[in-house]
Design an enzyme around this catalytic site. Structure first.
Site, short mmCIF file in Angstrom:
data_model
loop_
_atom_site.label_atom_id
_atom_site.label_comp_id
_atom_site.label_asym_id
_atom_site.label_seq_id
_atom_site.Cartn_x
_atom_site.Cartn_y
_atom_site.Cartn_z
N LEU A 9 0.84 -1.19 0.00
CA LEU A 9 0.00 0.00 0.00
C LEU A 9 0.88 1.25 0.00
CD1 LEU A 9 -2.69 -1.16 2.60
CD2 LEU A 9 -2.41 -1.78 0.18
N GLY A 12 -0.48 6.99 -0.33
CA GLY A 12 -0.50 8.25 0.42
C GLY A 12 0.52 9.26 -0.08
N ARG A 16 3.58 15.12 5.82
CA ARG A 16 4.56 15.53 6.83
C ARG A 16 6.00 15.52 6.31
NH1 ARG A 16 2.92 11.87 11.87
NH2 ARG A 16 1.75 10.71 10.28
N TYR A 369 44.26 17.23 -16.77
CA TYR A 369 42.94 16.86 -17.28
C TYR A 369 43.10 15.98 -18.52
CZ TYR A 369 38.52 16.86 -19.69
OH TYR A 369 37.39 16.44 -20.33
N SER A 408 55.82 18.37 -18.67
CA SER A 408 54.89 19.21 -17.92
C SER A 408 54.33 20.33 -18.79
CB SER A 408 55.61 19.83 -16.72
OG SER A 408 56.06 18.81 -15.85
N ARG A 443 57.81 25.87 -28.72
CA ARG A 443 57.93 26.94 -27.73
C ARG A 443 58.32 28.23 -28.42
NH1 ARG A 443 62.22 23.67 -24.09
NH2 ARG A 443 60.86 22.09 -23.16
#
Length: 460
Positions: A9, A12, A16, A369, A408, A443
């Site tokens: 059931l 409802g 509350r 990333y 890096s 670079r």
């Protein structure tokens, strides 16, 4: 005893809860509230399960329609538990025998208790068997009224109970085992002459006694099992108990939880023996953790497959990722969906991956990333490396061969391929494919202007 079906059931609204979401869909330990009694009924052996839905019935159906063996009955007006059951009987056409009647807001109910209830029902030969509990503070519950020989005579609701009846500490759980034949024959006799003007299923107890069909009762060993969840306080209390049960089973199976009270593991999660889990960890969804792993403080894992001897360091977040054996992740790493780490990979602090396959022994130790990339074995990804995978409209792939060394502060502008054993110099922006065994360097030439700072200061 075989249980033909279970009625749950769940019509409802749950006012509350003060929520836009119907009460029975609020989550506890990885399942919606309704999913807990449903799982208990299924484990207890119920062949067919009918959910009686009302408020947000479409949402309830959407959430459970993919579950095999589930039917949905609609209770358009909420006129009491008896009315709810009457709305469901059409879904049980062709069935006979015993049916369980459960509440959708009792997530602590266990299959073992339902099996006890069904066994007593079969042994007693009663038409109705009710699950009860003894409470120190029974306020709000219907009371079990027994005769001088201890036989159940009727159930009286709190608002309809006399002072003597309100002093009774044995209460009705709202959970029953009934004979379908009896239920079909007498459900139409229920009236609504009571304080709530509702059709109470409890009145079937009195009918069973009057008809000499018999009513039996089983007292729950743990009163917590019958607890209904009506507000957020009770939701948190029930979730805490469920987590305690989950954690207890894991520890008994050989998992070390350094502080079980601060470890949050969904019911669907699997963890291998000799794995150590530190406080603050959250393991969710279809997650599987292997044996001999270590999960340091505040690790969050959702829908991941983690192999043996993996170390997930503090603060790392993993979602829909696959991690092979002997991998180290973190601290403070983020593995997003589609990340696949093969054996002995190292993902270090503040590294984020998404839709990446990293080959055996490769590593990205920090501040990197990696998105939409295929990375070979024994590749070194230097600090500050970024795969530039998005051009504003589409995602593009980066491919890095075996044995590549990426220095890096490198940007790899996809789509781009770096051949095996190549070296990418620090500070390079890679915009073209790099052949195998080659050095790529891009670079701006460095210019040193001697004494420039001194002259600038003197002329200032």
């Amino acid at each position: 005893m075989a249980i033909s079906a279970a009625l749950i059931l769940a019509a409802g609204k749950g006012t509350r809860m003060k929520s836009a979401l119907v009460k029975v869909l609020h989550e506890l330990a990885g399942r919606p509230m309704l999913g807990w009694p449903l799982a208990a009924a299924r484990e207890a052996g119920a062949g067919q399960i009918v959910i009686v839905a009302g408020h947000q019935a479409d949402q309830v159906q959407k959430r459970f329609r993919a579950v095999p063996g589930i039917k949905i009955a609609l209770q358009e007006e909420q006129l009491g538990t008896g009315h709810a059951v009457s709305c469901s009987l059409d879904q049980l056409d062709g069935l006979s025998g015993a049916v369980l009647i459960l509440c959708g807001d009792t997530p602590l109910l266990t299959a073992a208790t339902l099996q006890r209830l069904a066994a007593e029902h079969a042994a007693s030969g009663a038409a109705v068997t009710v699950l009860t509990a003894r409470l120190e503070r029974p306020f709000g519950y219907g009371r079990i009224v027994r005769d001088s020989e201890g036989r159940v005579r009727r159930i009286v609701e709190q608002k309809d109970a006399s002072p003597d009846e309100q002093a009774i500490d044995e209460v009705n759980s709202g959970i029953y085992c009934m004979e379908l034949e009896f239920l079909r024959a007498h459900i139409g006799r229920l009236g609504s002459e009571n304080a709530q003007n509702e059709y109470y299923l409890t009145d079937l107890v009195g009918i069973a006694v009057a008809e000499h069909a018999g009513c039996s009762a089983v007292v729950a060993d743990d009163p917590d099992e019958i607890m209904g969840v009506n507000d957020r306080v009770q939701l948190a209390h029930a979730a805490r108990i469920l987590r305690q049960r989950i954690n207890l089973q894991l520890m008994l199976a050989g998992v070390t939880l350094v502080d079980p009270d601060q470890t949050y593991i969904d019911a669907s999660v699997q963890v291998g023996s000799d794995t150590v889990i530190w406080p603050g960890c959250v393991l969710r969804g279809a997650t599987s953790i292997g044996s001999g792993c270590t999960l340091e403080n505040n690790v969050r894992v959702s829908d991941c497959v983690i192999a043996d001897r993996v170390q997930l360091k503090a603060g790392s977040v993993l979602s829909e990722a696959q991690v092979a054996e002997d991998v180290s992740v973190g601290p403070m790493a983020h593995l997003r969906p589609g990340s696949v780490l093969q054996a002995q990979v190292k993902i270090g602090n503040f590294v984020e991956t998404k839709k990446v396959v990293m080959g055996t022994g490769s590593k990205a130790s920090h501040l990197t990333y990696l998105g939409d990339a295929e990375i070979g074995s024994d590749v070194n990804i230097g600090c500050g490396t970024i795969t530039c995978n998005y051009d504003g409209r589409h995602k593009h792939k980066t491919v890095i061969g075996d044995g590549v060394f990426v220095g890096s502060d490198v940007q790899l502008v996809a789509p781009v391929t770096v051949g095996a054993n190549a070296l990418i110099a620090a500070g390079t922006t890679v915009t073209q494919d790099v052949p195998p065994d080659s050095l790529a360097i891009a670079r701006t030439p460095q210019v040193n202007k001697t004494d420039w700072c001194l002259k600038k200061r003197d002329n200032g």
